[in-house]
Enzyme design. Structure first.
Site, mmCIF file in Angstrom:
data_model
loop_
_atom_site.group_PDB
_atom_site.id
_atom_site.type_symbol
_atom_site.label_atom_id
_atom_site.label_comp_id
_atom_site.label_asym_id
_atom_site.label_seq_id
_atom_site.Cartn_x
_atom_site.Cartn_y
_atom_site.Cartn_z
ATOM 1 N N HIS A 138 -10.405 0.743 1.424
ATOM 2 C CA HIS A 138 -10.260 1.747 2.485
ATOM 3 C C HIS A 138 -11.505 1.579 3.355
ATOM 4 O O HIS A 138 -12.579 2.069 3.010
ATOM 5 C CB HIS A 138 -10.157 3.162 1.904
ATOM 6 C CG HIS A 138 -9.944 4.187 2.975
ATOM 7 N ND1 HIS A 138 -8.761 4.852 3.154
ATOM 8 C CD2 HIS A 138 -10.758 4.633 3.971
ATOM 9 C CE1 HIS A 138 -8.853 5.658 4.195
ATOM 10 N NE2 HIS A 138 -10.059 5.555 4.702
ATOM 11 N N HIS A 182 0.866 -1.208 0.000
ATOM 12 C CA HIS A 182 0.000 0.000 0.000
ATOM 13 C C HIS A 182 0.890 1.241 0.000
ATOM 14 O O HIS A 182 1.455 1.606 1.026
ATOM 15 C CB HIS A 182 -0.901 0.007 1.234
ATOM 16 C CG HIS A 182 -1.859 1.161 1.253
ATOM 17 N ND1 HIS A 182 -3.154 1.031 1.689
ATOM 18 C CD2 HIS A 182 -1.727 2.463 0.901
ATOM 19 C CE1 HIS A 182 -3.771 2.197 1.603
ATOM 20 N NE2 HIS A 182 -2.916 3.101 1.133
ATOM 21 N N HIS A 207 1.498 5.395 -1.695
ATOM 22 C CA HIS A 207 1.176 6.560 -2.529
ATOM 23 C C HIS A 207 2.492 7.184 -2.976
ATOM 24 O O HIS A 207 3.304 7.574 -2.121
ATOM 25 C CB HIS A 207 0.408 7.613 -1.734
ATOM 26 C CG HIS A 207 -0.872 7.103 -1.158
ATOM 27 N ND1 HIS A 207 -2.079 7.260 -1.778
ATOM 28 C CD2 HIS A 207 -1.131 6.401 -0.022
ATOM 29 C CE1 HIS A 207 -3.036 6.694 -1.045
ATOM 30 N NE2 HIS A 207 -2.474 6.161 0.025
ATOM 31 N N ASP A 262 1.374 2.717 3.555
ATOM 32 C CA ASP A 262 0.507 3.879 3.331
ATOM 33 C C ASP A 262 1.330 5.173 3.372
ATOM 34 O O ASP A 262 0.815 6.220 3.763
ATOM 35 C CB ASP A 262 -0.651 3.944 4.324
ATOM 36 C CG ASP A 262 -1.809 4.774 3.792
ATOM 37 O OD1 ASP A 262 -1.742 5.240 2.636
ATOM 38 O OD2 ASP A 262 -2.788 4.977 4.540
ATOM 39 N N LYS A 320 -9.069 -0.746 -6.222
ATOM 40 C CA LYS A 320 -9.073 -0.046 -4.935
ATOM 41 C C LYS A 320 -10.398 0.673 -4.735
ATOM 42 O O LYS A 320 -10.830 1.438 -5.593
ATOM 43 C CB LYS A 320 -7.915 0.959 -4.910
ATOM 44 C CG LYS A 320 -7.936 1.919 -3.728
ATOM 45 C CD LYS A 320 -7.639 1.208 -2.426
ATOM 46 C CE LYS A 320 -7.879 2.064 -1.208
ATOM 47 N NZ LYS A 320 -6.705 2.658 -0.641
ATOM 48 N N HIS A 349 -4.626 -0.692 5.835
ATOM 49 C CA HIS A 349 -4.260 0.081 7.024
ATOM 50 C C HIS A 349 -5.194 -0.179 8.194
ATOM 51 O O HIS A 349 -5.861 0.722 8.696
ATOM 52 C CB HIS A 349 -4.143 1.580 6.734
ATOM 53 C CG HIS A 349 -5.180 2.140 5.795
ATOM 54 N ND1 HIS A 349 -6.516 2.022 6.008
ATOM 55 C CD2 HIS A 349 -5.053 2.824 4.625
ATOM 56 C CE1 HIS A 349 -7.170 2.620 5.021
ATOM 57 N NE2 HIS A 349 -6.309 3.096 4.169
HETATM 58 O O1 DOR Z 1 -3.835 9.359 5.435
HETATM 59 C C1 DOR Z 1 -4.125 9.030 4.306
HETATM 60 N N1 DOR Z 1 -3.541 9.605 3.237
HETATM 61 N N2 DOR Z 1 -5.048 8.095 4.128
HETATM 62 C C2 DOR Z 1 -5.515 7.782 2.916
HETATM 63 O O2 DOR Z 1 -6.375 6.945 2.826
HETATM 64 C C3 DOR Z 1 -5.063 8.515 1.724
HETATM 65 C C4 DOR Z 1 -3.733 9.074 1.926
HETATM 66 C C5 DOR Z 1 -3.331 10.091 0.884
HETATM 67 O O3 DOR Z 1 -3.560 9.850 -0.307
HETATM 68 O O4 DOR Z 1 -2.800 11.128 1.244
HETATM 69 ZN ZN ZN Z 2 -3.492 5.025 1.430
#
Ligand code: DOR
Ligand code: ZN
Length: 347
Positions: A137, A14, A16, A248, A100, A175
């Protein structure tokens, strides 16, 4: 001799990495220590189609350091209007590893997410049929629900019926952040897996809010009580095969983190595997780190584990405080930046 541990190269289930300058700043930290990562599709606009996923994958690969063998695993952002045929095509062509699901307005860039769970049933049925993993999520975004109860309520209202209606659908509750979430994932193995972040293993809401508001600890799902953290630490470190690593890591520019309405997300990839190692060492469970970081995830996704390995050593180093993103103006602060980190990747 310093204490050392060698494990199969981990994967991040997971992650980003964003796009553009932020992608170029963030990705090298993951590529240094991880073999593969599930790349989240919540760009603006989101990654909805096979074509968009191919283009995004190309940009991710172009941002890799030279010679890197890191492999991005792409995901499809589910909306009320996602076409099951497009999902299947992407999966068969090796573009989409998973779909997702964000409930609409539950978190960063989730405005296009699911508003009506009836309307995604055909996509879920198709994924069940073709053996494609579904990433959730798991938070109920209903304003009536207390933010600390969002995960538990989502499990009761949405996830429980989904598991019954699609018994062959392989799901990841991402998460996991609460004791209820831990218990639920454990009770529904092996159909359901759960990823756990390094910061939900280390922090409590008292760390976040008890001694001044620390906006850099704000994320979705929010960090919860000590009891929740302790349940997560047990789940991760006992060797249970349906819990696995998902950082995450979610970088934002400083200005977005410190705005009146601050952005959710902790940029932790620069200290991720080191932080997990610290937790496992504190729990006297370093022998279980490899299962959590490198074996359980591939097993859930029916993929082979990585062939390479990494070595961590108990050596103190200081994490960098920030990365520059776009010249000196734009920066992203690093989770645990400036702190002494107990473990270091040495090979
Ligand atoms: O804290 C988070 N940030 N939770 C998420 O689900 C998305 C993520 C983000 O894209 O910044
Ligand atoms: Zn995330």
């Amino acid at each position: 001799m310093a204490e050392r541990i060698t494990i199969r190269k981990p994967d991040d289930w997971h992650l980003h990495v964003r796009d553009g300058a932020m992608l170029r700043a963030a990705l090298p930290f993951t590529a240094a220590n991880f073999g593969r990562a599930i790349i989240m599709p919540n760009l603006l606009p989101p990654v909805l189609t096979v074509k968009e996923a191919i283009a995004y994958r190309d940009r991710v690969v172009a941002a890799l350091p030279e010679g890197s063998t890191f492999q991005p695993l792409m995901t499809c952002y589910l909306t009320d209007a996602t076409d099951p045929d497009d999902v299947e095509t992407g999966f068969r062509e090796g573009v989409f590893t998973a779909v997702k699901m964000y409930p609409a307005n539950a978190t960063t860039n989730s405005a296009y997410g699911v508003t009506d769970f009836q309307r995604i049933r055909q996509v879920l049925a198709r994924m069940e049929k073709i053996g494609m993993t579904f990433l959730i999520h798991g938070e109920e975004a209903d304003p009536e629900i207390d933010v600390f109860d969002r995960e538990a309520v989502f499990i009761e209202r949405r996830l429980t019926p989904m598991l019954k209606d699609f018994p062959g659908l392989r799901i990841v509750l991402e998460h996991v952040s609460s004791r209820e979430g831990v218990d639920f994932v454990r009770a529904h193995a092996p159909q359901l897996g759960g990823t756990i972040t390094p910061y939900h293993l280390m922090l409590t809401r008292t760390d976040w809010l008890g001694y001044g508001n620390r906006p850099y600890m704000y994320c979705m799902p929010v960090i919860k009580r000590r009891e929740d953290r302790d349940a997560l630490r047990k789940a991760a470190t006992q060797g249970e095969s349906n819990f696995f690593l998902g950082t995450d890591s979610a970088p934002h520019p400083v200005t977005k983190k410190l705005a009146t309405v601050g952005a959710a997300g902790l940029f932790n990839s620069p200290v991720a595997i080191e932080s997990y190692a610290q937790v496992f060492a504190e729990e006297n469970a370093l022998d279980k780190l490899e299962a959590f970081a490198s074996l359980n995830g591939p097993k859930h996704y029916r993929l082979p584990p990585n062939a390479e390995s990494i070595t961590l050593e108990k050596t103190v180093w200081t994490a960098p405080e920030e990365v520059k993103v776009n010249g000196p103006e734009e920066r992203a602060l690093i989770h645990r930046g400036g702190e002494q980190i107990q473990w270091k990747v040495v090979a």
